[in-house]
Design an enzyme around this catalytic site. Structure first.
Site, short mmCIF file in Angstrom:
data_model
loop_
_atom_site.label_atom_id
_atom_site.label_comp_id
_atom_site.label_asym_id
_atom_site.label_seq_id
_atom_site.Cartn_x
_atom_site.Cartn_y
_atom_site.Cartn_z
N LYS A 63 0.98 -1.22 0.10
CA LYS A 63 -0.05 0.11 0.05
C LYS A 63 0.79 1.15 0.02
O LYS A 63 1.93 1.19 0.83
CB LYS A 63 -0.77 -0.14 1.03
CG LYS A 63 -1.91 -1.14 1.39
CD LYS A 63 -3.01 -0.94 0.25
CE LYS A 63 -4.01 -2.12 0.59
NZ LYS A 63 -5.06 -1.86 -0.48
N GLU A 83 4.91 7.98 2.09
CA GLU A 83 5.05 7.62 0.84
C GLU A 83 6.65 7.09 0.53
O GLU A 83 7.38 7.64 1.13
CB GLU A 83 4.76 8.87 -0.45
CG GLU A 83 3.30 9.19 -0.11
CD GLU A 83 3.17 10.28 -1.23
OE1 GLU A 83 2.00 10.38 -1.74
OE2 GLU A 83 4.01 11.08 -1.51
N ASN A 84 6.47 6.02 -0.46
CA ASN A 84 7.84 5.42 -1.01
C ASN A 84 8.70 4.72 0.24
O ASN A 84 9.86 4.86 0.25
CB ASN A 84 8.72 6.47 -1.50
CG ASN A 84 7.76 7.16 -2.65
OD1 ASN A 84 7.53 6.43 -3.50
ND2 ASN A 84 7.97 8.52 -2.88
N ARG A 85 7.79 4.45 1.20
CA ARG A 85 8.47 3.84 2.56
C ARG A 85 9.46 4.55 3.05
O ARG A 85 10.20 4.14 3.83
CB ARG A 85 9.37 2.42 2.05
CG ARG A 85 8.35 1.44 1.31
CD ARG A 85 7.26 1.08 2.73
NE ARG A 85 6.28 -0.03 2.17
CZ ARG A 85 5.13 0.07 1.67
NH1 ARG A 85 4.78 1.29 1.51
NH2 ARG A 85 4.33 -0.82 1.19
N LEU A 86 9.20 6.12 3.05
CA LEU A 86 10.35 6.92 3.69
C LEU A 86 9.55 7.62 4.97
O LEU A 86 9.07 8.64 5.17
CB LEU A 86 10.67 8.12 2.96
CG LEU A 86 11.55 7.59 1.49
CD1 LEU A 86 11.93 8.97 0.72
CD2 LEU A 86 12.80 6.95 2.05
#
Length: 222
Positions: A16, A198-201
């Site tokens: 997700k 977002e973007n696993r950051l």
């Protein structure tokens, strides 16, 4: 399973995208319990969570062998986070040997987690009894009927024990507090607030207790 054709889902592609809004240091409360109260209120009111007070309690025995289970948080304040259990259960036996514990609140619909590490100590009997009186009658009987974590032959053993107790203590009659049942209070040493980004950051801000009892905040890399 080793044959990719036998796997019902492509696990590698299941993901997700989390929210754009983050968590910054200047938004945090002065103490981790105050910050937890803010997030818990949001989780309990509009977080879309079935049981926002459900937490994963992780313990380890004297040899360092870990175990984890989901338990319900029943109270929190500046002294710590409280849950109740049978003192003969595996988690209680672990804590008797090794009082260090981790609590994880997995608030997935909100893309949030709270991770507490600290030391667990038993609550006093007066506090335990006060909470026990708030439990539904059936849950009070259940605390007696279950020898938690012990091996039993059949489900009928538990159901039979419960039926005997229900006959002995009918609805409306006071049920005594089991002597081997009570609470643990986890005094936090670190509390991490994890906000999915977002973007696993992700944003990860962790309170760390100082020697004088105050708190410092540090940011962890995602």
């Amino acid at each position: 399973m080793t044959d990719r054709d036998d796997v019902p889902f492509d696990l590698a592609s299941m993901r997700k995208q989390y929210r754009a809004e983050g968590l910054s240091e200047n938004e945090l409360a002065a103490t981790p319990v105050e910050q937890f109260a803010r997030w818990f209120m949001q989780a309990a009111t509009d977080g879309g969570l079935f049981e926002p007070n459900a937490m994963v309690v992780s313990t380890a025995d004297a040899e360092g062998r870990p175990s984890a289970r989901t338990v319900l948080l029943k109270h929190f304040d500046e002294q710590g986070f409280v849950f109740y259990t049978n003192y003969d259960s595996r988690k209680a036996r672990d804590l008797a040997e090794n009082p260090y514990v981790s609590l994880l609140f997995p608030w997935h619909p909100m893309a949030r987690q709270v991770i507490v590490t600290g030391v667990a100590r038993r609550t006093g009997r007066d506090e335990t009894a006060a909470y026990f009186r708030t439990r539904p009658h059936g849950s009070q009987l259940g605390a007696w009927a279950s020898a938690q974590s012990s091996v039993i032959a059949t489900r009928a053993d538990v159901d039979g024990a419960y039926a005997e107790l229900a006959a002995r203590y009918p609805e409306g009659e006071q049920v005594p507090v089991p002597p081997n049942w009570g609470g643990f209070r986890v005094a936090p040493q670190t509390v991490e607030f994890w906000q999915g980004r977002e973007n696993r950051l992700h944003d990860r801000l962790r309170y760390v207790e100082r020697a004088d009892g105050s708190w410092r905040v540090e940011r962890l890399s995602p």
